[in-house]
Scaffold this motif. Structure first.
Motif, PDB file in Angstrom:
ATOM      1  N   GLU A 247      -0.999  -2.871   0.493  1.00  0.00           N
ATOM      2  CA  GLU A 247      -2.348  -3.061   1.016  1.00  0.00           C
ATOM      3  C   GLU A 247      -3.310  -1.983   0.518  1.00  0.00           C
ATOM      4  OE1 GLU A 247      -2.189  -3.148   5.222  1.00  0.00           O
ATOM      5  OE2 GLU A 247      -1.150  -1.228   5.447  1.00  0.00           O
ATOM      6  N   ASN A 248      -2.857  -0.736   0.418  1.00  0.00           N
ATOM      7  CA  ASN A 248      -3.741   0.316  -0.083  1.00  0.00           C
ATOM      8  C   ASN A 248      -4.067   0.114  -1.557  1.00  0.00           C
ATOM      9  OD1 ASN A 248      -3.888   1.609   2.387  1.00  0.00           O
ATOM     10  ND2 ASN A 248      -2.158   2.965   1.950  1.00  0.00           N
ATOM     11  N   ALA A 249      -3.067  -0.321  -2.345  1.00  0.00           N
ATOM     12  CA  ALA A 249      -3.300  -0.551  -3.771  1.00  0.00           C
ATOM     13  C   ALA A 249      -4.255  -1.716  -3.994  1.00  0.00           C
ATOM     14  CB  ALA A 249      -1.963  -0.807  -4.480  1.00  0.00           C
ATOM     15  N   ILE A 250      -4.189  -2.714  -3.129  1.00  0.00           N
ATOM     16  CA  ILE A 250      -5.116  -3.848  -3.238  1.00  0.00           C
ATOM     17  C   ILE A 250      -6.527  -3.425  -2.839  1.00  0.00           C
ATOM     18  CG2 ILE A 250      -5.690  -6.099  -2.243  1.00  0.00           C
ATOM     19  CD1 ILE A 250      -2.715  -6.736  -2.214  1.00  0.00           C
ATOM     20  N   LYS A 251      -6.634  -2.633  -1.778  1.00  0.00           N
ATOM     21  CA  LYS A 251      -7.952  -2.155  -1.361  1.00  0.00           C
ATOM     22  C   LYS A 251      -8.619  -1.312  -2.446  1.00  0.00           C
ATOM     23  CE  LYS A 251      -7.009  -2.076   3.618  1.00  0.00           C
ATOM     24  NZ  LYS A 251      -6.802  -1.197   4.816  1.00  0.00           N
ATOM     25  N   SER A 252      -7.811  -0.527  -3.159  1.00  0.00           N
ATOM     26  CA  SER A 252      -8.366   0.348  -4.201  1.00  0.00           C
ATOM     27  C   SER A 252      -8.620  -0.388  -5.506  1.00  0.00           C
ATOM     28  CB  SER A 252      -7.410   1.512  -4.454  1.00  0.00           C
ATOM     29  OG  SER A 252      -6.205   1.062  -5.063  1.00  0.00           O
ATOM     30  N   GLY A 253      -8.113  -1.620  -5.626  1.00  0.00           N
ATOM     31  CA  GLY A 253      -8.293  -2.385  -6.859  1.00  0.00           C
ATOM     32  C   GLY A 253      -7.218  -2.134  -7.884  1.00  0.00           C
ATOM     33  N   GLN A 254      -6.221  -1.326  -7.536  1.00  0.00           N
ATOM     34  CA  GLN A 254      -5.126  -1.061  -8.473  1.00  0.00           C
ATOM     35  C   GLN A 254      -4.285  -2.313  -8.694  1.00  0.00           C
ATOM     36  OE1 GLN A 254      -1.965   1.586  -7.111  1.00  0.00           O
ATOM     37  NE2 GLN A 254      -1.902   2.587  -9.106  1.00  0.00           N
ATOM     38  N   LEU A 255      -4.118  -3.098  -7.632  1.00  0.00           N
ATOM     39  CA  LEU A 255      -3.388  -4.362  -7.700  1.00  0.00           C
ATOM     40  C   LEU A 255      -4.261  -5.482  -7.145  1.00  0.00           C
ATOM     41  CD1 LEU A 255       0.148  -3.294  -6.370  1.00  0.00           C
ATOM     42  CD2 LEU A 255      -0.453  -3.814  -8.746  1.00  0.00           C
ATOM     43  N   VAL A 256      -3.949  -6.692  -7.565  1.00  0.00           N
ATOM     44  CA  VAL A 256      -4.598  -7.886  -7.019  1.00  0.00           C
ATOM     45  C   VAL A 256      -3.522  -8.890  -6.648  1.00  0.00           C
ATOM     46  CG1 VAL A 256      -6.739  -7.581  -8.309  1.00  0.00           C
ATOM     47  CG2 VAL A 256      -4.866  -8.911  -9.323  1.00  0.00           C
ATOM     48  N   ALA A 257      -3.872  -9.795  -5.724  1.00  0.00           N
ATOM     49  CA  ALA A 257      -2.969 -10.867  -5.315  1.00  0.00           C
ATOM     50  C   ALA A 257      -3.558 -12.184  -5.809  1.00  0.00           C
ATOM     51  CB  ALA A 257      -2.808 -10.875  -3.802  1.00  0.00           C
TER      52      ALA A 257
END
Length: 297
Positions: A247-257
Motif C-alpha cells: 500500500e505504501n509503494a502504491i501511494k508513492s507511485g513506485q508500484l501500480v495495480a
C-alpha cells in the motif's frame, strides 16, 4: 610451516604488558600474579620463535617483532571486548529478540520503528530474520516471532496481524515498456515474478479469478517476497502484492495495480510466542504496540 594461533590468555598477557611496558601493571589489570604473566609471555615467545620484549632493569621495551605484532593483537582484543559488551553486557538480559519475516519487516515494520522508539526509548530490540517455509515450533533463539501462514502452530499463541487481498502489481515504467495489462488474459505476455513457499501464489489467484486455464509465460522464481516486490519495483515483471505490503509503494507511485481483480487471502502474518515469552519484561509492551499499530492502520 604455518604458525598455530597462540592461546588467547597468552595474547592478552602480551597486549597488556606491551601497553604498560610492565609485567607488574599487566598482572594487576588481568588479576594474575607477575609470575603468571611472565610465564605466559615466555610461552608465547617460545611458540612464535621470537623475543617480543627486551627485559630492562627498570621495565620493558618492545623488540621490533613485538612492536610489529602489537597493533594486530591490540585490535583483536578490543574487538572481542566490544562484541562481548554489545552482546552480553549490561542491559542485555532485558533485550527483546524478535524474529521477523523479512518482507514484513522491510515493507511494514521498519517504517514504524521510529514511533516504537519514541514510545519505548528504554526497550532494546534485537531483530533477526527468517524465511518461513514450514510450521516448526519456536526455535528457542528468540522471544517472539512474526510468521507467515495460517495461524496453526501447536503449543504456541498467535495474534493475526494482517488481512490482505492478493492482486498483481508492477512498476509504471514496466507498463509503459511492455504493453497493455488490462485483463488477466494479458498475463501470458508478461514476465511473472513467482515466490516459492507461498500456498496462495499465482495459481491460487488465477483459480479464484476464474482464469486457471491461462498458461503464464516467462517467469522468475524467488525464495522471498521482498525480492519479488523489489524486482517488480525495478520494472522486471509482475508480482502478486499483498495489501499490507504494497500500500505504501502504491501511494508513492513506485508500484501500480493494473488489474481490478483482488482475492482475499487465508494466509497472513502472525505474531507468534509461547506463554512463557510474555514473562519477558518487554514482550507485552511490544505485543500491545504492534497490535495497536495494526488496528490503527
Amino acid at each position: 610451516m604455518k604458525k598455530n594461533l597462540p592461546p588467547l590468555n597468552w595474547l592478552r598477557a602480551f597486549e597488556a604488558s606491551a601497553r604498560h611496558l610492565s609485567f607488574t601493571h599487566a598482572s594487576t589489570e588481568l588479576n594474575l600474579t607477575q609470575a603468571a604473566i611472565s610465564h605466559q609471555i615466555k610461552g608465547l615467545e617460545c611458540q612464535l620463535g621470537c623475543v617480543l620484549f627486551k627485559r630492562l632493569p627498570r621495565g620493558l621495551e618492545l623488540t621490533d617483532a613485538g612492536a610489529a605484532y602489537l597493533p594486530a593483537v591490540h585490535e583483536s582484543v578490543e574487538r572481542l571486548k566490544a562484541a562481548t559488551e554489545e552482546i552480553f553486557g549490561q542491559g542485555q538480559n532485558n533485550l527483546l529478540t524478535v524474529k521477523i519475516n523479512m518482507v514484513f519487516f522491510m515493507r511494514w515494520l521498519a517504517p514504524r520503528m521510529k514511533e516504537f522508539r519514541r514510545l519505548h526509548p528504554k526497550i532494546n530490540l534485537r531483530i533477526t530474520s527468517n524465511i518461513w517455509l514450514d510450521n516448526k515450533e519456536s526455535s528457542g533463539d528468540c522471544d517472539m516471532e512474526v510468521r507467515y501462514g495460517r495461524g496453526k502452530w501447536p503449543s504456541l499463541q498467535c495474534d493475526r496481524l494482517t488481512r490482505d487481498e492478493l492482486f498483481p502489481v508492477c512498476s509504471p515504467c514496466y507498463l509503459e515498456e511492455n504493453g497493455p495489462l488490462t485483463s488477466p488474459k494479458d498475463l501470458p505476455g508478461h514476465t511473472i515474478l513467482h515466490v516459492i513457499g507461498y500456498q496462495e501464489g499465482w495459481g491460487y489467484w488465477l483459480k479464484q479469478t476464474k482464469h486457471s486455464d491461462l498458461e503464464l509465460g516467462q517467469s522468475y522464481q524467488f525464495d522471498t517476497l521482498v525480492t519479488a516486490l523489489e524486482m517488480a519495483a525495478l520494472g522486471e515483471g509482475v508480482a502478486l502484492g499483498r495489501t499490507s505490503l504494497v500500500e505504501n509503494a502504491i501511494k508513492s507511485g513506485q508500484l501500480v495495480a493494473p488489474l481490478e481483480q483482488k482475492v482475499p487471502t487465508e494466509e497472513a502474518f502472525y505474531l507468534v510466542y509461547s506463554n512463557n515469552s510474555l514473562e519477558h519484561p518487554h514482550a507485552v509492551a511490544f505485543r500491545n504496540w504492534i497490535l495497536n499499530e495494526i488496528h490503527e492502520g
